[in-house]
Design a protein around this motif. Structure first.
Motif, mmCIF file in Angstrom:
data_model
loop_
_atom_site.group_PDB
_atom_site.id
_atom_site.type_symbol
_atom_site.label_atom_id
_atom_site.label_comp_id
_atom_site.label_asym_id
_atom_site.label_seq_id
_atom_site.Cartn_x
_atom_site.Cartn_y
_atom_site.Cartn_z
ATOM 1 N N LEU A 167 15.111 -30.495 8.788
ATOM 2 C CA LEU A 167 14.394 -29.749 7.772
ATOM 3 C C LEU A 167 14.127 -28.372 8.338
ATOM 4 O O LEU A 167 14.080 -28.190 9.545
ATOM 5 N N LYS A 168 13.908 -27.388 7.480
ATOM 6 C CA LYS A 168 13.637 -26.051 7.968
ATOM 7 C C LYS A 168 12.472 -26.069 8.940
ATOM 8 O O LYS A 168 11.420 -26.632 8.656
ATOM 9 N N THR A 169 12.659 -25.453 10.079
ATOM 10 C CA THR A 169 11.663 -25.474 11.132
ATOM 11 C C THR A 169 10.282 -25.071 10.640
ATOM 12 O O THR A 169 9.286 -25.718 10.961
ATOM 13 N N ASP A 170 10.202 -24.028 9.854
ATOM 14 C CA ASP A 170 8.906 -23.480 9.473
ATOM 15 C C ASP A 170 8.143 -24.338 8.475
ATOM 16 O O ASP A 170 6.958 -24.117 8.268
ATOM 17 N N VAL A 171 8.803 -25.307 7.804
ATOM 18 C CA VAL A 171 8.082 -26.146 6.857
ATOM 19 C C VAL A 171 8.077 -27.608 7.275
ATOM 20 O O VAL A 171 7.510 -28.439 6.589
ATOM 21 N N PHE A 172 8.681 -27.910 8.427
ATOM 22 C CA PHE A 172 8.770 -29.301 8.821
ATOM 23 C C PHE A 172 7.400 -29.926 9.018
ATOM 24 O O PHE A 172 7.167 -31.082 8.661
ATOM 25 N N ARG A 173 6.464 -29.162 9.591
ATOM 26 C CA ARG A 173 5.134 -29.695 9.872
ATOM 27 C C ARG A 173 4.465 -30.217 8.615
ATOM 28 O O ARG A 173 3.760 -31.212 8.629
ATOM 29 N N ASP A 174 4.674 -29.523 7.500
ATOM 30 C CA ASP A 174 4.051 -29.931 6.245
ATOM 31 C C ASP A 174 4.751 -31.122 5.606
ATOM 32 O O ASP A 174 4.162 -31.805 4.772
ATOM 33 N N ARG A 175 5.990 -31.381 5.962
ATOM 34 C CA ARG A 175 6.767 -32.406 5.290
ATOM 35 C C ARG A 175 6.893 -33.683 6.107
ATOM 36 O O ARG A 175 7.293 -34.708 5.581
ATOM 37 N N ALA A 176 6.591 -33.631 7.394
ATOM 38 C CA ALA A 176 6.639 -34.834 8.221
ATOM 39 C C ALA A 176 5.299 -35.561 8.080
ATOM 40 O O ALA A 176 4.260 -35.045 8.454
ATOM 41 N N HIS A 177 5.327 -36.742 7.510
ATOM 42 C CA HIS A 177 4.105 -37.505 7.296
ATOM 43 C C HIS A 177 3.811 -38.365 8.526
ATOM 44 O O HIS A 177 4.600 -39.200 8.904
ATOM 45 N N TYR A 178 2.693 -38.154 9.115
ATOM 46 C CA TYR A 178 2.329 -38.945 10.291
ATOM 47 C C TYR A 178 0.829 -39.113 10.310
ATOM 48 O O TYR A 178 0.127 -38.686 9.390
ATOM 49 N N ALA A 179 0.284 -39.710 11.366
ATOM 50 C CA ALA A 179 -1.120 -40.085 11.422
ATOM 51 C C ALA A 179 -2.027 -38.897 11.115
ATOM 52 O O ALA A 179 -1.931 -37.857 11.752
ATOM 53 N N VAL A 180 -2.912 -39.086 10.150
ATOM 54 C CA VAL A 180 -3.794 -38.007 9.707
ATOM 55 C C VAL A 180 -4.710 -37.548 10.831
ATOM 56 O O VAL A 180 -4.963 -36.351 11.010
ATOM 57 N N GLU A 181 -5.176 -38.477 11.612
ATOM 58 C CA GLU A 181 -6.088 -38.123 12.706
ATOM 59 C C GLU A 181 -5.402 -37.214 13.722
ATOM 60 O O GLU A 181 -5.977 -36.208 14.171
ATOM 61 N N ALA A 182 -4.168 -37.559 14.085
ATOM 62 C CA ALA A 182 -3.436 -36.736 15.055
ATOM 63 C C ALA A 182 -3.141 -35.359 14.469
ATOM 64 O O ALA A 182 -3.218 -34.351 15.166
ATOM 65 N N ARG A 183 -2.827 -35.322 13.195
ATOM 66 C CA ARG A 183 -2.526 -34.047 12.544
ATOM 67 C C ARG A 183 -3.744 -33.127 12.574
ATOM 68 O O ARG A 183 -3.635 -31.935 12.893
ATOM 69 N N LYS A 184 -4.901 -33.673 12.265
ATOM 70 C CA LYS A 184 -6.122 -32.864 12.267
ATOM 71 C C LYS A 184 -6.469 -32.406 13.680
ATOM 72 O O LYS A 184 -6.868 -31.256 13.911
ATOM 73 N N ARG A 185 -6.279 -33.311 14.643
ATOM 74 C CA ARG A 185 -6.599 -32.971 16.032
ATOM 75 C C ARG A 185 -5.734 -31.816 16.532
ATOM 76 O O ARG A 185 -6.225 -30.892 17.172
ATOM 77 N N LEU A 186 -4.453 -31.863 16.232
ATOM 78 C CA LEU A 186 -3.561 -30.799 16.678
ATOM 79 C C LEU A 186 -3.831 -29.492 15.934
ATOM 80 O O LEU A 186 -3.762 -28.413 16.522
ATOM 81 N N ALA A 187 -4.159 -29.592 14.640
ATOM 82 C CA ALA A 187 -4.458 -28.386 13.871
ATOM 83 C C ALA A 187 -5.708 -27.698 14.416
ATOM 84 O O ALA A 187 -5.746 -26.472 14.577
ATOM 85 N N ASP A 188 -6.743 -28.496 14.727
ATOM 86 C CA ASP A 188 -7.974 -27.929 15.306
ATOM 87 C C ASP A 188 -7.690 -27.294 16.660
ATOM 88 O O ASP A 188 -8.203 -26.211 16.987
ATOM 89 N N ALA A 189 -6.863 -27.976 17.445
ATOM 90 C CA ALA A 189 -6.542 -27.470 18.786
ATOM 91 C C ALA A 189 -5.741 -26.181 18.723
ATOM 92 O O ALA A 189 -5.940 -25.280 19.533
ATOM 93 N N ARG A 190 -4.825 -26.071 17.762
ATOM 94 C CA ARG A 190 -4.044 -24.835 17.622
ATOM 95 C C ARG A 190 -4.947 -23.638 17.387
ATOM 96 O O ARG A 190 -4.741 -22.564 17.937
ATOM 97 N N ARG A 191 -5.955 -23.852 16.556
ATOM 98 C CA ARG A 191 -6.879 -22.753 16.266
ATOM 99 C C ARG A 191 -7.717 -22.386 17.485
ATOM 100 O O ARG A 191 -8.140 -21.234 17.633
ATOM 101 N N ALA A 192 -7.961 -23.358 18.358
ATOM 102 C CA ALA A 192 -8.802 -23.107 19.536
ATOM 103 C C ALA A 192 -8.027 -22.493 20.690
ATOM 104 O O ALA A 192 -8.625 -21.962 21.623
ATOM 105 N N GLY A 193 -6.695 -22.592 20.678
ATOM 106 C CA GLY A 193 -5.905 -21.969 21.732
ATOM 107 C C GLY A 193 -5.128 -22.947 22.588
ATOM 108 O O GLY A 193 -5.189 -24.169 22.396
ATOM 109 N N THR A 194 -4.397 -22.392 23.548
ATOM 110 C CA THR A 194 -3.455 -23.182 24.355
ATOM 111 C C THR A 194 -4.148 -24.286 25.140
ATOM 112 O O THR A 194 -3.661 -25.424 25.187
ATOM 113 N N ASP A 195 -5.272 -23.988 25.794
ATOM 114 C CA ASP A 195 -5.958 -25.000 26.607
ATOM 115 C C ASP A 195 -6.394 -26.181 25.752
ATOM 116 O O ASP A 195 -6.248 -27.341 26.164
ATOM 117 N N ALA A 196 -6.937 -25.889 24.568
ATOM 118 C CA ALA A 196 -7.378 -26.962 23.680
ATOM 119 C C ALA A 196 -6.192 -27.794 23.198
ATOM 120 O O ALA A 196 -6.285 -29.022 23.089
#
Length: 446
Positions: free
Chosen positions: A170-199
């Motif tokens: 799938l197109k790289t830039d939209v794959f994240r939105d189209r790959a369905h996986y564990a909601v908890e992991a998705r939220k955790r990674l999204a929060d961490a992205r906003r907090a930066g590399t260490d998070a």
């Protein structure tokens, strides 16, 4: 974060040719699901994916993307067989079959290895303990052999030269939105992205072993590192991925992208060259390889090695053109080709023919209602090349509002700076373009 195991089977109670009415819900809850969990996997049945009464889209996604699958062939259910055929067509291994031993297997699948189990008079599975242990062992064997040449699909066994389609292309830039996986992991990674590399790295460590994560989670983490420009982390994560995922086109393309960002140009070129040799030219792969040559041109130019720079520039143009010709709908390699043609000492006249073609390609994508940053950035670059100030200002505003990752406006500003410098040497100044370039640079700086 256990690996997911998709279950292909009928639902409810169904009459069998033997006269027994099979209780498939009991088979799932009493036999199949406990065996999957005992094997260290998470069971996922199609009816658990119901969303608004429609199960088709998530069912097909899970069927193709889940690392493991169990198919109950009892009763020769048409839906199950259709789903099994699809699974066997895209996954050479990690699919386990079972059936009620009192029922006859259809002729076409009779040669396949399948685990028999028994149904009691009430249609529920009997000898649950014995059948469950046998199913658990088969799943553990599949789990241990994942990534090895352990083919259970007859398609891959019997059709010479057949290769697995790229299920994650799938197109790289939209794959994240189209790959369905564990909601908890998705939220955790999204929060961490906003907090930066260490998070993000901390969140990654909490997910567990990469080999045991669902593919969608691994890819989300991979692209999250890209969003934060942590190229080394991308390289290290790719090395830990299961072989089938690591060999996917998406991962190989983005690994080459990261290697190029780390200035490991030879390795990046090798990744892209291998992909093109295997699958032929494509707008995505050629676009990424063109960037490698473009960076080499820039380095040679800055080192005042003008002959070498001219060679890399021509190679970059040819590579981008090949990608655009592979798919006229993708404007990315096209706009890079015409931009580099503008940068030649004597601008390539072909750019005048290509400009309206590239413009049409990006405008058609915009008309479909799915524009992203690169669509607006492409229109901006084209407007600058055509010296259309009004169109450039409009596209610049749209691009700045659509920025997702800081390296995006940085790349566009760099391209505009190259165009400005090349034109300056010819006495062809466009003052308003410099203002747009400055705004993009500020946005890239955060």
């Amino acid at each position: 974060m256990l690996p997911l195991c998709f279950v292909l089977m009928p639902f409810g109670k169904k009459p069998m040719p033997s006269g027994v009415t099979a209780d498939f819900d009991a088979v799932y809850h009493d036999l199949i699901a406990p065996a999957i969990e005992a094997a260290g996997l998470e069971a996922l049945r199609a009816d658990q994916e119901v969303s608004g009464g429609v199960i088709h889209k998530p069912m097909y996604e899970r069927l193709i993307l889940c690392d493991f699958a169990v198919a109950d062939l009892t009763g020769a259910n048409a839906n199950v067989f259709y789903e099994l055929g699809l699974r066997h067509g895209v996954r050479p291994s990690t699919t386990v079959l079972l059936y009620a031993g009192s029922e006859r297997m259809p002729f076409d699948v009779a040669p396949l290895r399948a685990l028999p189990y028994k149904l009691a008079a009430d249609g529920k599975p009997s000898d649950v303990e014995g059948a469950g242990q046998a199913l658990r062992k088969l799943l553990e064997t599949a789990k241990a052999a994942r990534g090895d040449e352990n083919t259970d699909s007859p398609v891959f066994q019997l059709v010479d030269g057949y290769t697995a389609p790229d299920i994650a292309r799938l197109k790289t830039d939209v794959f994240r939105d189209r790959a369905h996986y564990a909601v908890e992991a998705r939220k955790r990674l999204a929060d961490a992205r906003r907090a930066g590399t260490d998070a993000l790295k901390k969140a990654a460590g909490e997910l567990g072993e990469v080999q045991n994560l669902e593919s969608g989670v691994v890819l989300d983490l991979f692209l999250s590192y890209r969003a934060l420009s942590d190229w080394q982390a991308m390289v290290e994560l790719a090395a830990q991925m299961p072989a089938p995922l690591a060999r996917s086109v998406l991962v190989r393309e983005q690994l080459g992208f990261a290697l190029n960002r780390l200035k490991r140009r030879d390795e990046a070129e090798q990744w892209f060259a291998e992909l093109i040799k295997e699958r032929g030219p494509s707008s995505e792969t050629n676009g990424l390889l063109g960037r490698v040559y473009k960076d080499r041109w820039d380095e040679a130019r800055n080192a005042n090695d003008l002959l070498k720079a001219a060679g890399w520039l021509r190679k970059a143009i040819d590579t981008y053109l090949q990608g655009f010709e592979a798919d006229w709908r993708d404007a990315y390699p096209g706009v890079n080709a015409v931009t580099l043609m503008e940068l030649e000492k004597t601008p390539d006249p072909r750019r005048l023919e290509l400009l309206p073609v590239v413009s049409y390609a990006v405008k058609r994508r915009l008309a479909k209602g799915t524009p992203d940053y690169w669509d607006h950035a492409t229109l901006l670059e084209l407007a600058v090349l055509q010296k259309d100030e009004a169109a450039a200002m409009e596209a610049a505003g749209n691009a700045l509002a659509a920025v997702r990752e800081t390296w995006e406006p940085e790349t566009t500003a760099r391209n505009l700076a190259l165009i400005r410098a090349a034109r300056a040497t010819r006495g062809d100044e466009v003052a308003w373009a410099a203002m747009i370039e400055d705004e993009l640079t500020k946005r890239a700086a955060g």
